[in-house]
Design a protein around this motif. Structure first.
Motif, PDB file in Angstrom:
ATOM      1  N   GLY A   4      51.725  33.359 -62.661  1.00  0.00           N
ATOM      2  CA  GLY A   4      52.591  34.092 -61.745  1.00  0.00           C
ATOM      3  C   GLY A   4      53.902  33.381 -61.462  1.00  0.00           C
ATOM      4  O   GLY A   4      54.908  34.028 -61.129  1.00  0.00           O
ATOM      5  N   ALA A   5      53.901  32.049 -61.619  1.00  0.00           N
ATOM      6  CA  ALA A   5      55.117  31.270 -61.357  1.00  0.00           C
ATOM      7  C   ALA A   5      56.035  31.170 -62.563  1.00  0.00           C
ATOM      8  O   ALA A   5      57.201  30.789 -62.425  1.00  0.00           O
ATOM      9  CB  ALA A   5      54.732  29.865 -60.897  1.00  0.00           C
TER      10      ALA A   5
ATOM     11  N   THR B  94      50.235  34.104 -74.354  1.00  0.00           N
ATOM     12  CA  THR B  94      48.931  33.865 -74.972  1.00  0.00           C
ATOM     13  C   THR B  94      47.852  33.658 -73.918  1.00  0.00           C
ATOM     14  O   THR B  94      46.740  34.204 -74.020  1.00  0.00           O
ATOM     15  CB  THR B  94      48.987  32.652 -75.908  1.00  0.00           C
ATOM     16  OG1 THR B  94      49.978  32.876 -76.915  1.00  0.00           O
ATOM     17  CG2 THR B  94      47.643  32.399 -76.578  1.00  0.00           C
ATOM     18  N   ALA B  95      48.165  32.875 -72.890  1.00  0.00           N
ATOM     19  CA  ALA B  95      47.190  32.628 -71.820  1.00  0.00           C
ATOM     20  C   ALA B  95      46.855  33.922 -71.090  1.00  0.00           C
ATOM     21  O   ALA B  95      45.681  34.190 -70.780  1.00  0.00           O
ATOM     22  CB  ALA B  95      47.734  31.589 -70.846  1.00  0.00           C
ATOM     23  N   ALA B  96      47.871  34.730 -70.799  1.00  0.00           N
ATOM     24  CA  ALA B  96      47.627  36.006 -70.124  1.00  0.00           C
ATOM     25  C   ALA B  96      46.742  36.911 -70.976  1.00  0.00           C
ATOM     26  O   ALA B  96      45.840  37.591 -70.465  1.00  0.00           O
ATOM     27  CB  ALA B  96      48.952  36.691 -69.816  1.00  0.00           C
TER      28      ALA B  96
ATOM     29  N   ASP C 225      49.655  42.668 -67.615  1.00  0.00           N
ATOM     30  CA  ASP C 225      50.718  42.818 -66.619  1.00  0.00           C
ATOM     31  C   ASP C 225      51.504  41.524 -66.445  1.00  0.00           C
ATOM     32  O   ASP C 225      52.744  41.533 -66.362  1.00  0.00           O
ATOM     33  CB  ASP C 225      50.127  43.267 -65.278  1.00  0.00           C
ATOM     34  CG  ASP C 225      49.033  42.322 -64.772  1.00  0.00           C
ATOM     35  OD1 ASP C 225      48.269  41.767 -65.594  1.00  0.00           O
ATOM     36  OD2 ASP C 225      48.934  42.140 -63.541  1.00  0.00           O
ATOM     37  N   LEU C 226      50.791  40.398 -66.426  1.00  0.00           N
ATOM     38  CA  LEU C 226      51.462  39.106 -66.292  1.00  0.00           C
ATOM     39  C   LEU C 226      52.233  38.753 -67.571  1.00  0.00           C
ATOM     40  O   LEU C 226      53.325  38.189 -67.504  1.00  0.00           O
ATOM     41  CB  LEU C 226      50.449  38.013 -65.969  1.00  0.00           C
ATOM     42  CG  LEU C 226      49.765  38.137 -64.603  1.00  0.00           C
ATOM     43  CD1 LEU C 226      48.720  37.040 -64.435  1.00  0.00           C
ATOM     44  CD2 LEU C 226      50.787  38.083 -63.477  1.00  0.00           C
ATOM     45  N   ALA C 227      51.667  39.109 -68.725  1.00  0.00           N
ATOM     46  CA  ALA C 227      52.372  38.871 -69.981  1.00  0.00           C
ATOM     47  C   ALA C 227      53.692  39.636 -70.006  1.00  0.00           C
ATOM     48  O   ALA C 227      54.729  39.102 -70.426  1.00  0.00           O
ATOM     49  CB  ALA C 227      51.498  39.286 -71.168  1.00  0.00           C
ATOM     50  N   ALA C 228      53.667  40.888 -69.546  1.00  0.00           N
ATOM     51  CA  ALA C 228      54.890  41.701 -69.543  1.00  0.00           C
ATOM     52  C   ALA C 228      55.946  41.108 -68.615  1.00  0.00           C
ATOM     53  O   ALA C 228      57.143  41.124 -68.929  1.00  0.00           O
ATOM     54  CB  ALA C 228      54.559  43.128 -69.134  1.00  0.00           C
TER      55      ALA C 228
ATOM     56  N   ALA D 276      53.632  44.364 -77.518  1.00  0.00           N
ATOM     57  CA  ALA D 276      53.363  45.668 -76.904  1.00  0.00           C
ATOM     58  C   ALA D 276      52.625  46.580 -77.867  1.00  0.00           C
ATOM     59  O   ALA D 276      51.685  47.297 -77.473  1.00  0.00           O
ATOM     60  CB  ALA D 276      54.663  46.310 -76.435  1.00  0.00           C
ATOM     61  N   ALA D 277      53.025  46.571 -79.135  1.00  0.00           N
ATOM     62  CA  ALA D 277      52.339  47.412 -80.122  1.00  0.00           C
ATOM     63  C   ALA D 277      50.884  46.997 -80.286  1.00  0.00           C
ATOM     64  O   ALA D 277      49.991  47.844 -80.397  1.00  0.00           O
ATOM     65  CB  ALA D 277      53.077  47.333 -81.458  1.00  0.00           C
TER      66      ALA D 277
END
Length: 222
Positions: free
Chosen positions: A144-145, A168-170, A177-180, A202-203
């Motif tokens: 989140g940070a 990758t971690a997300a 959502d966090l990756a985006a 995204a794909a």
């Protein structure tokens, strides 16, 4: 006997000119030219033999990259550890094997010389804990940070590394959502290649690229 290495080098050159890279590599190995042999084994499409040569030539980091290409992940991590790159060793284990506890130990020992490395060490350690013990709170906090911290990282390669590691971690813990959010921050920070990586992600992860940028952010967009 004194002319033997020269004959081998001449033979290697002939093989190389005809595209017979494996034969050229063998000649250079026999002549004691490990660096050239390693390069030729890579060209021949034999990353395992290339890694052996890189190791014997004292280049464990390059050997590790070859072993990654060969999907010898545990061995690759050992090479990165030997090279002193504990961050890369730990990341290889936590993302490509199930050796989560070993990865956690490597991250705990890893030196972090700048804010980007410290951020990646935290991501790796927290991901190892999440995957090993199911304790996700620390990782979600670190993820989140990332968007707020990413633009301030330097040099530029650290911004890209942080983006890739965070996404990758997300993905590993099912938080697209966090990756985006990380991708959006990276894009506005002008990280090279972010739009392409975001499109591909995204794909793959969402099955839809609607709304994802197709080119670099305009100057001053951040």
């Amino acid at each position: 006997m004194t002319g033997q290495p020269d004959l081998l080098v001449r033979a290697a050159l002939c093989y190389e000119q005809t595209g017979a890279y494996a034969d050229a590599a063998r000649c250079h190995e026999e002549a004691g030219h490990r660096l050239k042999a390693a390069e030729l084994w890579e060209q021949a499409g034999d990353p395992v033999r290339a890694a052996e040569c890189w190791q014997r030539a004292g280049r464990p980091r390059r050997a590790g990259r070859c072993l990654l290409a060969a999907r010898r992940f545990e061995a690759a991590a050992e090479c990165f550890e030997q090279a002193g790159d504990l961050l890369r060793a730990g990341w290889t284990l936590v993302t490509l094997t199930r050796s989560f506890a070993t990865a956690e130990q490597l991250f705990a020992l890893a030196r972090a010389g700048n804010p980007g490395e410290r951020l990646r060490r935290g991501l790796g350690r927290d991901l190892a804990v999440a995957l090993a013990y199911g304790e996700r709170a620390a990782l979600l906090g670190t993820l989140g940070a990332v968007p707020d911290r990413l633009a301030s990282l330097s040099p530029a390669r650290e911004r890209q590394e942080a983006e890739v590691w965070a996404v990758t971690a997300a993905d590993q813990v099912g938080r697209p959502d966090l990756a985006a959010l990380v991708f959006a921050a990276s894009y506005h920070a002008g990280v090279t290649g972010c739009a392409d990586r975001w499109q591909h992600w995204a794909a793959r992860a969402l099955g839809d690229t609607t709304g994802v940028p197709t080119g670099p952010a305009p100057p001053g967009a951040g």
